[in-house]
Design a protein around this motif. Sequence first.
Motif, PDB file in Angstrom:
ATOM      1  N   GLY A 284       0.796  -1.173   0.041  1.00  0.00           N
ATOM      2  CA  GLY A 284      -0.066  -0.087   0.123  1.00  0.00           C
ATOM      3  C   GLY A 284       0.598   1.259   0.125  1.00  0.00           C
ATOM      4  O   GLY A 284       0.437   2.281   0.584  1.00  0.00           O
ATOM      5  N   GLY A 285       2.101   1.291  -0.665  1.00  0.00           N
ATOM      6  CA  GLY A 285       2.883   2.403  -0.615  1.00  0.00           C
ATOM      7  C   GLY A 285       3.656   2.671   0.557  1.00  0.00           C
ATOM      8  O   GLY A 285       4.382   3.309   0.485  1.00  0.00           O
ATOM      9  N   ARG A 286       3.597   1.867   1.729  1.00  0.00           N
ATOM     10  CA  ARG A 286       4.343   1.992   2.784  1.00  0.00           C
ATOM     11  C   ARG A 286       5.522   0.968   3.118  1.00  0.00           C
ATOM     12  O   ARG A 286       5.299  -0.370   2.753  1.00  0.00           O
ATOM     13  N   LEU A 287       6.527   1.391   3.670  1.00  0.00           N
ATOM     14  CA  LEU A 287       7.575   0.351   3.830  1.00  0.00           C
ATOM     15  C   LEU A 287       7.128  -0.345   5.172  1.00  0.00           C
ATOM     16  O   LEU A 287       7.239   0.007   6.066  1.00  0.00           O
ATOM     17  N   LEU A 288       7.404  -1.635   5.010  1.00  0.00           N
ATOM     18  CA  LEU A 288       7.128  -2.577   6.204  1.00  0.00           C
ATOM     19  C   LEU A 288       8.233  -3.376   6.880  1.00  0.00           C
ATOM     20  O   LEU A 288       8.298  -3.581   7.850  1.00  0.00           O
ATOM     21  N   GLY A 289       9.294  -3.454   5.928  1.00  0.00           N
ATOM     22  CA  GLY A 289      10.527  -3.759   6.470  1.00  0.00           C
ATOM     23  C   GLY A 289      11.830  -3.731   5.418  1.00  0.00           C
ATOM     24  O   GLY A 289      11.351  -3.363   4.380  1.00  0.00           O
ATOM     25  N   TYR A 290      12.883  -4.034   5.648  1.00  0.00           N
ATOM     26  CA  TYR A 290      14.146  -3.751   5.014  1.00  0.00           C
ATOM     27  C   TYR A 290      15.261  -4.668   5.516  1.00  0.00           C
ATOM     28  O   TYR A 290      15.271  -4.968   6.504  1.00  0.00           O
ATOM     29  N   ALA A 291      16.275  -4.988   4.701  1.00  0.00           N
ATOM     30  CA  ALA A 291      17.424  -5.557   4.982  1.00  0.00           C
ATOM     31  C   ALA A 291      18.431  -5.006   4.098  1.00  0.00           C
ATOM     32  O   ALA A 291      18.576  -4.693   2.938  1.00  0.00           O
ATOM     33  N   VAL A 292      19.821  -4.634   4.849  1.00  0.00           N
ATOM     34  CA  VAL A 292      20.886  -4.299   4.418  1.00  0.00           C
ATOM     35  C   VAL A 292      21.972  -5.436   4.322  1.00  0.00           C
ATOM     36  O   VAL A 292      22.503  -5.907   5.023  1.00  0.00           O
ATOM     37  N   LEU A 293      22.235  -5.596   3.178  1.00  0.00           N
ATOM     38  CA  LEU A 293      23.305  -6.735   2.602  1.00  0.00           C
ATOM     39  C   LEU A 293      24.589  -6.257   2.089  1.00  0.00           C
ATOM     40  O   LEU A 293      24.641  -5.260   1.443  1.00  0.00           O
ATOM     41  N   ARG A 294      25.636  -6.922   2.429  1.00  0.00           N
ATOM     42  CA  ARG A 294      27.012  -6.882   1.963  1.00  0.00           C
ATOM     43  C   ARG A 294      27.897  -7.876   1.904  1.00  0.00           C
ATOM     44  O   ARG A 294      27.640  -8.804   2.761  1.00  0.00           O
ATOM     45  N   ALA A 295      28.402  -8.097   0.760  1.00  0.00           N
ATOM     46  CA  ALA A 295      29.189  -9.319   0.667  1.00  0.00           C
ATOM     47  C   ALA A 295      30.866  -8.827   0.927  1.00  0.00           C
ATOM     48  O   ALA A 295      31.103  -7.583   0.557  1.00  0.00           O
ATOM     49  N   ALA A 296      31.414  -9.801   1.401  1.00  0.00           N
ATOM     50  CA  ALA A 296      33.030  -9.711   1.798  1.00  0.00           C
ATOM     51  C   ALA A 296      33.523 -10.637   1.443  1.00  0.00           C
ATOM     52  O   ALA A 296      33.116 -11.788   0.812  1.00  0.00           O
ATOM     53  N   SER A 387      15.881  -3.676  19.694  1.00  0.00           N
ATOM     54  CA  SER A 387      16.078  -4.031  18.381  1.00  0.00           C
ATOM     55  C   SER A 387      17.397  -3.451  18.156  1.00  0.00           C
ATOM     56  O   SER A 387      17.765  -2.405  18.062  1.00  0.00           O
ATOM     57  N   TYR A 388      18.307  -4.427  17.799  1.00  0.00           N
ATOM     58  CA  TYR A 388      19.712  -4.322  17.527  1.00  0.00           C
ATOM     59  C   TYR A 388      20.289  -5.272  16.491  1.00  0.00           C
ATOM     60  O   TYR A 388      20.008  -6.564  16.549  1.00  0.00           O
ATOM     61  N   ASN A 389      21.008  -4.798  15.479  1.00  0.00           N
ATOM     62  CA  ASN A 389      21.631  -5.611  14.520  1.00  0.00           C
ATOM     63  C   ASN A 389      23.201  -5.423  14.627  1.00  0.00           C
ATOM     64  O   ASN A 389      23.648  -4.410  14.962  1.00  0.00           O
ATOM     65  N   ILE A 390      23.911  -6.215  14.142  1.00  0.00           N
ATOM     66  CA  ILE A 390      25.409  -6.058  14.021  1.00  0.00           C
ATOM     67  C   ILE A 390      26.094  -4.528  13.136  1.00  0.00           C
ATOM     68  O   ILE A 390      26.648  -4.066  13.730  1.00  0.00           O
ATOM     69  N   GLY A 391      24.998  -4.245  12.227  1.00  0.00           N
ATOM     70  CA  GLY A 391      25.212  -3.163  11.422  1.00  0.00           C
ATOM     71  C   GLY A 391      24.902  -1.930  12.378  1.00  0.00           C
ATOM     72  O   GLY A 391      25.367  -0.635  11.900  1.00  0.00           O
ATOM     73  N   ASP A 392      24.585  -2.098  13.553  1.00  0.00           N
ATOM     74  CA  ASP A 392      24.041  -0.918  14.264  1.00  0.00           C
ATOM     75  C   ASP A 392      25.339  -0.120  15.158  1.00  0.00           C
ATOM     76  O   ASP A 392      25.058   0.906  15.778  1.00  0.00           O
ATOM     77  N   GLY A 393      26.353  -0.793  15.197  1.00  0.00           N
ATOM     78  CA  GLY A 393      27.561  -0.707  16.016  1.00  0.00           C
ATOM     79  C   GLY A 393      28.880  -0.624  15.155  1.00  0.00           C
ATOM     80  O   GLY A 393      28.913  -1.109  14.087  1.00  0.00           O
ATOM     81  N   GLU A 394      29.705  -0.174  16.007  1.00  0.00           N
ATOM     82  CA  GLU A 394      31.185  -0.149  15.641  1.00  0.00           C
ATOM     83  C   GLU A 394      31.590  -1.484  15.140  1.00  0.00           C
ATOM     84  O   GLU A 394      32.568  -1.583  14.159  1.00  0.00           O
ATOM     85  N   ALA A 395      31.300  -2.582  15.506  1.00  0.00           N
ATOM     86  CA  ALA A 395      31.840  -3.714  15.253  1.00  0.00           C
ATOM     87  C   ALA A 395      31.950  -4.223  13.744  1.00  0.00           C
ATOM     88  O   ALA A 395      32.674  -4.994  13.205  1.00  0.00           O
ATOM     89  N   SER A 396      30.901  -3.612  12.978  1.00  0.00           N
ATOM     90  CA  SER A 396      30.981  -3.797  11.574  1.00  0.00           C
ATOM     91  C   SER A 396      31.519  -2.967  10.605  1.00  0.00           C
ATOM     92  O   SER A 396      31.631  -2.665   9.629  1.00  0.00           O
ATOM     93  N   PHE A 397      32.024  -1.554  11.469  1.00  0.00           N
ATOM     94  CA  PHE A 397      32.800  -0.803  10.393  1.00  0.00           C
ATOM     95  C   PHE A 397      33.709  -1.069   9.517  1.00  0.00           C
ATOM     96  O   PHE A 397      34.260  -0.612   8.729  1.00  0.00           O
ATOM     97  N   TRP A 398      34.461  -2.025  10.122  1.00  0.00           N
ATOM     98  CA  TRP A 398      35.878  -2.482   9.722  1.00  0.00           C
ATOM     99  C   TRP A 398      35.427  -3.896   8.589  1.00  0.00           C
ATOM    100  O   TRP A 398      36.696  -4.205   8.367  1.00  0.00           O
ATOM    101  N   LEU A 399      34.379  -3.997   8.414  1.00  0.00           N
ATOM    102  CA  LEU A 399      33.941  -5.198   7.438  1.00  0.00           C
ATOM    103  C   LEU A 399      34.598  -5.042   5.758  1.00  0.00           C
ATOM    104  O   LEU A 399      34.401  -3.787   5.472  1.00  0.00           O
ATOM    105  N   ARG A 400      35.359  -5.939   5.556  1.00  0.00           N
ATOM    106  CA  ARG A 400      36.056  -5.679   4.314  1.00  0.00           C
ATOM    107  C   ARG A 400      35.490  -6.464   2.921  1.00  0.00           C
ATOM    108  O   ARG A 400      35.077  -7.476   3.642  1.00  0.00           O
TER     109      ARG A 400
END
Length: 400
Positions: A284-296, A387-400
């Motif tokens: 209905g035009g509204r966002l219900l959920g999302y996921a952010v994906l990254r390959a390393a 509500s917390y995911n690994i991408g919410d904090g510094e632990a994932s800033f260094w992902l290559r």
Amino acid sequence: MKKVVVKPMDGPGLEEGVGKLRIRAFPFFPETRDTAFYADVYRWFESHPLADEVHRWVALDGDKVVGHLAATPQYYRVDGQRVVAHTPGDYMVDEGYGFQALSLMRNFFRTTENCVVCDMVPAVIEIETKLGAKVAGEMNYAAKLLNVSRLPMPPVPGPIRRALNLPDSFAPSRGFTDRPGVETEEADEYVAPPAPRPRAPLPGPLKNLLNRGLGAVDEALGRNFGGDLRAEVLDGFDESFDDLFERVAAVVPCVAEKDSSFLRWRYGPGSPQAPVTVLGVRSGGRLLGYAVLRAASKGQDGYVLDLVALPGRRDVTRALLRGIVRHFRDEGAQIIRYRYLDSPTSARSGDLTRLGFFSRRGRRNNLLVKFKDGDQHRMALDLTNWSYNIGDGEASFWLR
């Protein structure tokens, strides 16, 4: 030896010394030699909405940098109130300067009022808790195998090995533990990487057949998973992400503040993780959920950095999971990794199991918190409020 001095790191003058320290501290991880990447991460923080609240400290023995610690800020919503909390990161000291690790962390807690930490190194957690942070609990870690090349080879009895004319040992592979980025923080001590597991020398045709079988099983398991909802690739973060965040924050007491502006900074051009793939579910035009994906790791490892759905919308998280598996399989990833807190906005463990994810108990991060306000601190100590995911904090800033 000159007296060691711990001082704020003002300006880029000591960046080269910090880069050399990082190489000495983590000699087994070749990515540390790319000193420009780490310097770029701190330049990226200059565009943060809270850039003036980024702090860094160094321990100096004369002109030599022998220790370093950074404090990175973020907005959180705790019990409806917007607060700033810091996370300690990029924490390291030279051998023989262990006492400076405590001095550096003392500066962190003297300077910051609130902290939220995602950590898994026991020695670091011990220091953080001694200085006032409290362990709220463990995060979940789910993984899914997409390629049989990542299966460890079980021991083969000598008689069978000789009968099949197999070698005494097999060529090592990266396995599940040896990879760049966040995974390098999974060892209890930063001393040496874990021993690689041997790879089963499967013939190419057999390997392809097994992988096609895995793909067929995934398609069967995902059929009708999430009902009629479908995850689609989104082009960035628009105002619909603001609406979704406010609807989540109205229900979940503790959450990192992730509106469209923050998400563009966190994952958009200039971010250490860019480019990312954003999957979204709309109705209905509204966002219900999302996921952010990254390959390393040259595309072999697929990471779910963020996954958020409207509280209670299990059909949305199921549709996202189905889309995540399909995306990483199409991209040629060999394994999917997902670190998160079980919450009304996250994928549920039963659904992950149904899609072939398995739990990795030995490599779970801990969430630690410390808030100046007593009521906020007590609320943040209850994992069910987060509500917390690994991408919410510094632990994932260094992902290559």
